[in-house]
Design an enzyme around this catalytic site. Sequence first.
Site, PDB file in Angstrom:
ATOM      1  CG  HIS A  97     -22.365 -61.443  38.777  1.00 29.13           C
ATOM      2  ND1 HIS A  97     -22.645 -61.259  40.104  1.00 29.13           N
ATOM      3  CD2 HIS A  97     -21.163 -60.856  38.569  1.00 29.13           C
ATOM      4  CE1 HIS A  97     -21.661 -60.595  40.684  1.00 29.13           C
ATOM      5  NE2 HIS A  97     -20.750 -60.331  39.759  1.00 29.13           N
TER       6      HIS A  97
ATOM      7  CD  GLU B 174     -26.484 -65.033  39.857  1.00 31.61           C
ATOM      8  OE1 GLU B 174     -26.405 -65.265  41.078  1.00 31.61           O
ATOM      9  OE2 GLU B 174     -25.500 -64.697  39.178  1.00 31.61           O
TER      10      GLU B 174
ATOM     11  CB  CYS C 199     -24.048 -60.720  44.631  1.00 30.80           C
ATOM     12  SG  CYS C 199     -24.356 -60.058  42.982  1.00 30.80           S
TER      13      CYS C 199
ATOM     14  CB  CYS D 265     -27.618 -61.422  40.959  1.00 28.11           C
ATOM     15  SG  CYS D 265     -26.113 -61.384  39.949  1.00 28.11           S
TER      16      CYS D 265
END
Length: 159
Positions: free
Chosen positions: A63, A65, A93, A96
């Site tokens: 992801h 992040e 999410c 993260c």
Amino acid sequence: MNRSRESDSYGIKETFFMQRALDLAADAGRAGEVPVGAVVVNRGQIVGEGANSPIRDCDPTAHAEIIALRAASAALGNYRMPEAELFVTLEPCTMCAGAMIHARIKRLIFAATDPRTGAICSSCEILHGAHHNHHIDWSCGLLADESSSLIRSFFRERR
């Protein structure tokens, strides 16, 4: 302290960093990834950037992040970043958000909320847990319309 505030109270620097995250998100979208971008800022300087790449990397943890946090940790020589701010185009999410807690991020600024999987204020509120040993100040709404438009366009083209 956790809090949320409206986008009209953001400054020029914050807008600059979020615009950079939006540029990274657009790059991800052009590569066929869900268009999410993230920038880690430490003491006013970008120290890490990331764009979604789980498809390209065959990595469910890729992801934006996480990639930005990894780059920032390498740049700073430490996995803890107590002075850092994370700018991201979509509400993080649970994975993260957990990584941000472990990294001791000082502040999270995200553009658009994610009603389905957002873990800050939408589907759950993971940063609000009293049991955490670190609490992150957060806000949302900065360039939310631009981020939402980018994501809507991406999925519209896929259908």
